[in-house]
Design a protein around this motif. Structure first.
Motif, mmCIF file in Angstrom:
data_model
loop_
_atom_site.group_PDB
_atom_site.id
_atom_site.type_symbol
_atom_site.label_atom_id
_atom_site.label_comp_id
_atom_site.label_asym_id
_atom_site.label_seq_id
_atom_site.Cartn_x
_atom_site.Cartn_y
_atom_site.Cartn_z
ATOM 1 N N ARG A 111 0.870 -1.177 0.000
ATOM 2 C CA ARG A 111 0.000 0.000 0.000
ATOM 3 C C ARG A 111 0.905 1.224 0.000
ATOM 4 N NH1 ARG A 111 -3.259 -3.041 3.422
ATOM 5 N NH2 ARG A 111 -4.906 -3.847 2.102
ATOM 6 N N LEU A 125 -0.448 -5.776 9.951
ATOM 7 C CA LEU A 125 -0.611 -6.351 8.622
ATOM 8 C C LEU A 125 -0.934 -5.308 7.543
ATOM 9 C CD1 LEU A 125 -0.728 -9.142 7.218
ATOM 10 C CD2 LEU A 125 -3.193 -9.073 7.532
ATOM 11 N N VAL A 309 -4.771 -3.682 15.073
ATOM 12 C CA VAL A 309 -5.394 -3.511 13.750
ATOM 13 C C VAL A 309 -6.731 -4.242 13.666
ATOM 14 C CG1 VAL A 309 -4.359 -5.356 12.306
ATOM 15 C CG2 VAL A 309 -4.886 -3.150 11.313
ATOM 16 N N ALA A 313 -9.319 -1.812 12.374
ATOM 17 C CA ALA A 313 -9.886 -2.080 11.042
ATOM 18 C C ALA A 313 -11.289 -2.658 11.144
ATOM 19 C CB ALA A 313 -8.979 -3.041 10.269
ATOM 20 N N SER A 318 -17.403 -2.187 10.782
ATOM 21 C CA SER A 318 -18.578 -3.030 11.058
ATOM 22 C C SER A 318 -19.704 -2.214 11.672
ATOM 23 C CB SER A 318 -18.216 -4.177 12.003
ATOM 24 O OG SER A 318 -17.084 -4.851 11.528
ATOM 25 N N LEU A 321 -21.290 -0.135 8.984
ATOM 26 C CA LEU A 321 -22.114 -0.977 8.110
ATOM 27 C C LEU A 321 -23.494 -1.205 8.744
ATOM 28 C CD1 LEU A 321 -22.955 -3.216 6.111
ATOM 29 C CD2 LEU A 321 -21.374 -4.753 7.250
ATOM 30 N N ARG A 384 -2.789 1.097 -3.535
ATOM 31 C CA ARG A 384 -1.643 0.225 -3.775
ATOM 32 C C ARG A 384 -0.446 1.076 -4.170
ATOM 33 N NH1 ARG A 384 -4.782 -2.817 -1.957
ATOM 34 N NH2 ARG A 384 -5.500 -4.845 -2.712
ATOM 35 N N PRO A 445 -16.239 -3.932 -1.675
ATOM 36 C CA PRO A 445 -16.212 -3.329 -0.336
ATOM 37 C C PRO A 445 -15.087 -3.879 0.545
ATOM 38 C CG PRO A 445 -17.980 -4.927 -0.480
ATOM 39 C CD PRO A 445 -17.420 -4.789 -1.860
ATOM 40 N N PHE A 446 -14.608 -5.077 0.228
ATOM 41 C CA PHE A 446 -13.515 -5.659 1.018
ATOM 42 C C PHE A 446 -12.234 -5.745 0.196
ATOM 43 C CE2 PHE A 446 -17.400 -7.348 2.947
ATOM 44 C CZ PHE A 446 -17.185 -7.043 4.286
ATOM 45 N N GLU A 448 -9.990 -6.903 -3.075
ATOM 46 C CA GLU A 448 -9.907 -8.213 -3.745
ATOM 47 C C GLU A 448 -8.453 -8.645 -3.820
ATOM 48 O OE1 GLU A 448 -10.974 -10.856 -4.964
ATOM 49 O OE2 GLU A 448 -13.127 -10.546 -4.760
ATOM 50 N N ILE A 454 -8.621 -9.209 5.382
ATOM 51 C CA ILE A 454 -8.449 -10.518 6.022
ATOM 52 C C ILE A 454 -9.603 -10.791 6.997
ATOM 53 C CG2 ILE A 454 -7.050 -9.754 8.002
ATOM 54 C CD1 ILE A 454 -5.266 -12.220 7.510
ATOM 55 N N GLY A 455 -10.250 -9.708 7.464
ATOM 56 C CA GLY A 455 -11.303 -9.865 8.484
ATOM 57 C C GLY A 455 -12.704 -9.894 7.906
HETATM 58 C C1 HEM Z 1 -17.644 -4.469 7.343
HETATM 59 C C2 HEM Z 1 -16.454 -4.613 7.801
HETATM 60 C C3 HEM Z 1 -15.173 -4.377 7.032
HETATM 61 C C4 HEM Z 1 -14.932 -3.740 5.845
HETATM 62 C C5 HEM Z 1 -15.954 -3.061 4.925
HETATM 63 C C6 HEM Z 1 -13.514 -3.840 5.587
HETATM 64 C C7 HEM Z 1 -12.886 -3.343 4.454
HETATM 65 C C8 HEM Z 1 -11.531 -3.503 4.178
HETATM 66 C C9 HEM Z 1 -10.882 -3.083 2.964
HETATM 67 C C10 HEM Z 1 -11.570 -2.401 1.784
HETATM 68 C C11 HEM Z 1 -9.576 -3.397 3.074
HETATM 69 C C12 HEM Z 1 -8.498 -3.134 2.013
HETATM 70 C C13 HEM Z 1 -8.506 -4.299 1.028
HETATM 71 C C14 HEM Z 1 -7.641 -4.091 -0.177
HETATM 72 O O1 HEM Z 1 -6.762 -3.233 -0.158
HETATM 73 O O2 HEM Z 1 -7.853 -4.822 -1.192
HETATM 74 C C15 HEM Z 1 -9.364 -4.025 4.352
HETATM 75 C C16 HEM Z 1 -8.150 -4.489 4.820
HETATM 76 C C17 HEM Z 1 -7.974 -5.051 6.057
HETATM 77 N N1 HEM Z 1 -8.959 -5.347 6.975
HETATM 78 FE FE1 HEM Z 1 -10.946 -5.027 6.755
HETATM 79 N N2 HEM Z 1 -12.929 -4.499 6.629
HETATM 80 C C18 HEM Z 1 -13.895 -4.852 7.531
HETATM 81 C C19 HEM Z 1 -13.730 -5.559 8.706
HETATM 82 C C20 HEM Z 1 -12.532 -5.998 9.201
HETATM 83 C C21 HEM Z 1 -12.356 -6.743 10.423
HETATM 84 C C22 HEM Z 1 -13.492 -7.169 11.331
HETATM 85 C C23 HEM Z 1 -11.019 -6.947 10.581
HETATM 86 C C24 HEM Z 1 -10.275 -7.695 11.654
HETATM 87 C C25 HEM Z 1 -10.790 -8.508 12.499
HETATM 88 C C26 HEM Z 1 -10.348 -6.352 9.429
HETATM 89 C C27 HEM Z 1 -8.988 -6.349 9.239
HETATM 90 C C28 HEM Z 1 -8.364 -5.891 8.095
HETATM 91 C C29 HEM Z 1 -6.924 -5.949 7.891
HETATM 92 C C30 HEM Z 1 -5.900 -6.476 8.885
HETATM 93 C C31 HEM Z 1 -6.681 -5.437 6.604
HETATM 94 C C32 HEM Z 1 -5.322 -5.334 5.914
HETATM 95 C C33 HEM Z 1 -5.071 -6.635 5.133
HETATM 96 C C34 HEM Z 1 -3.704 -6.702 4.461
HETATM 97 O O3 HEM Z 1 -3.109 -5.675 4.206
HETATM 98 O O4 HEM Z 1 -3.251 -7.843 4.209
HETATM 99 N N3 HEM Z 1 -11.294 -5.788 8.625
HETATM 100 N N4 HEM Z 1 -10.575 -4.091 5.011
#
Ligand code: HEM
Length: 508
Positions: A111, A125, A309, A313, A318, A321, A384, A445-446, A448, A454-455
């Motif tokens: 990133r 992470l 994190v 994160a 959540s 949402l 990215r 939204p998450f 790809e 990861i979460g």
């Molecule tokens: C509705 C809930 C959530 C949404 C909409 C969301 C959305 C996202 C998005 C868009 C990214 C970036 C993905 C990318 O760059 O392709 C991300 C990364 C991440 N999320 Fe979530 N997230 C949510 C919940 C969570 C939860 C519950 C956790 C942990 C328990 C979490 C942990 C992380 C972490 C650690 C990353 C970085 C992953 C990496 O760089 O390998 N997220 N999230």
């Protein structure tokens, strides 16, 4: 008098020279995309294309959507933008997006965020790069499988009771409910319990320390948002000045909580089905997967950063949402009723209990959640960095190493080519038929690819649990205190509603 005049003239001359040099240099950097024949939006000195976000007038995700809309209307498949004078690649065509985040991921592993290595909690992470990121991601992935989610569901489900008690108390007051606050408290309890192994009491205690900590992380002032954007733009300079993006007492609070809980569990041999336990395992018994990662145990500092994190994160995303979902359901009574009928009929088959399996059976709930994330994605853009020179397929363009990439998720989610009538809240956008007829990357939204969220499973499970529990027991409608039409906050880390969302709740 003579000397004073002399110095003043010199200072003015120096100032004017510096200003001219600065403007000339900035203008020269703004030729970057033009020289490469990439369509661009005219930048403004000094903030480039994101001046409204830097000035706190518009949320950055909204500014990026506006750029997406403009460039798409002009028929561009991609564009070049500027953050201050930093050049950013901005793909629009979904095949370009897919290539960057999945097919040609090796060129875009990192990133383009800052990483001030001296700032505690930043070795998580989301911030790690290259091999360090790969090693950590491989070690953490097993903590997020469906099997682990099922195991953790019990810990999550416990928090339902406090949510219902809180709703009961709120209803007794006979006043509109600030649903964002209730859901933020519920999410604090769930994540606090799963990531830190603690009963945060955020629903019971108005002044819970954890609730305040969440507020401190996410309720940024305009200055803090500006500082974070600055850190994103000039990571090296801000790292040199050791600028922190998280308030010092929040850092101290998290360090203290995690270290103490680990010490307690290790001393008392306590075991619990939560993330913290899995992190402790990674610290004491590193998994043996030769070739997949470095095989090293996590350090205590790494464990604390990962717990942080999960909270940072997972919490705001959540709870936002769920708040948006309840807002939309309160506005669309027919959809709310259809969802309630589904929840009750599924629960009839599961002993009236909201379980992990019953939630998987609630198909329409899945569609409501997907549509909420389409209309109001908490993370409205992806980011990215090009780590290896990249030739854009089919174009006469090479993206140089070090160039940042931004993908407007909000822009894609409101693109009429993929969602006819995109401003309408319509869970049927996610019927099997509609999903299958769309480009796979029209819903992000998450994110790809290997670096997606990861979460995701955890966030979805927690949000569906909260929504199912509330819709089953209460009928919601909008209270006139809610600011309408709904607007997004101009600053902060995620896309959230401006002001409170006030709902009337009637017990069923
Ligand atoms: C509705 C809930 C959530 C949404 C909409 C969301 C959305 C996202 C998005 C868009 C990214 C970036 C993905 C990318 O760059 O392709 C991300 C990364 C991440 N999320 Fe979530 N997230 C949510 C919940 C969570 C939860 C519950 C956790 C942990 C328990 C979490 C942990 C992380 C972490 C650690 C990353 C970085 C992953 C990496 O760089 O390998 N997220 N999230």
């Amino acid at each position: 008098m003579f000397i004073t005049n002399f110095i003043t003239t010199d200072l003015i001359a120096l100032f004017v020279t510096l200003a001219v040099l600065f403007v000339s240099y900035w203008k020269w950097t703004y030729k970057y995309w033009q020289k490469r024949n990439v369509p661009y939006v005219q930048p403004q000195i000094p903030f480039g294309n994101l001046s409204n976000s830097f000035k706190g007038k518009e949320y950055i995700g909204v500014s990026l959507k506006n750029i997406y809309d403009k460039m798409k209307l002009e028929g561009s498949k991609h564009a070049g933008i500027y953050m201050f004078n930093k050049s950013i690649y901005f793909p629009i065509d979904l095949d370009f997006v897919r290539n960057i985040i999945t097919k040609d991921f090796d060129h875009f592993v990192d990133r383009d965020f800052h990483s001030n290595k001296k700032e505690p909690l930043q070795g998580h992470l989301g911030n790690l790069e290259g091999t360090e990121w790969r090693n950590m991601r491989t070690k953490l992935t097993p903590a997020f499988t469906s099997g682990k989610m099922k195991m953790m569901f019990q810990v999550m489900a416990e928090c339902q009771k406090d949510l219902l008690t809180k709703m009961h108390e709120e209803c007794l007051k006979n006043k509109p409910i600030d649903i964002k606050d209730v859901l933020a408290r519920f999410t604090t309890n769930v994540i606090g319990s799963c990531a830190f192994g603690l009963d945060c009491k955020a629903l019971e205690d108005e002044n819970s320390e954890f609730r305040n900590c969440g507020k401190q992380i996410f309720e940024e002032t305009k200055f803090e948002t500006f500082k974070r954007l600055l850190v994103m733009t000039f990571p090296n300079i801000t790292a040199f000045f050791n600028i922190w993006t998280i308030r010092k007492h929040v850092v101290e609070f998290i360090l203290h909580i995690v270290e103490n809980t680990i010490e307690y569990r290790e001393k008392n041999n306590t075991n619990r089905n939560d993330f913290l336990q899995q992190m402790i395992k990674l610290k004491n018994n590193p998994p043996r997967n030769p070739g997949e990662h470095d095989g090293k145990p996590l350090t205590l500092g790494e464990v604390v950063a990962q717990c942080f994190v999960f909270f940072a994160a997972g919490f705001e995303t959540s709870s936002t949402l769920m708040s948006f979902a309840l807002y939309e359901l309160a506005k669309h009574q027919d959809i709310q009723e259809k969802l309630r009928v589904e929840i009750n009929s599924v629960l009839d088959k599961h002993d009236k209990q909201i379980t992990y399996d019953s939630i998987q059976d609630m198909k329409y709930l899945g569609q409501v959640v997907d549509e909420t994330l389409r209309k109001h994605p908490p993370a409205p853009f992806l980011n990215r960095k090009c780590v290896k020179e990249y030739k854009v397929p089919g174009e006469d363009l090479v993206i140089e190493k070090g160039i940042g990439v931004m993908i407007s998720v909000l822009g894609i989610h409101y693109d009429e080519e993929y969602y006819p009538n995109p401003t309408q809240f319509n869970p049927d956008h996610f019927s099997d038929e509609n999903k299958n007829s769309r480009h796979n990357f029209a819903y992000l939204p998450f994110g790809e690819g290997p670096r997606n969220c990861i979460g995701m499973r955890f966030g979805l499970l927690l949000s569906k649990l909260g929504l199912a529990c509330l819709i089953k027991n209460y009928k919601f409608s909008i209270n006139k205190k809610t600011l309408e039409p709904l607007r997004y906050k101009k600053n902060g880390r995620v896309l959230a509603a401006e002001g409170e969302i006030w709902l009337n709740a009637q017990k069923i």
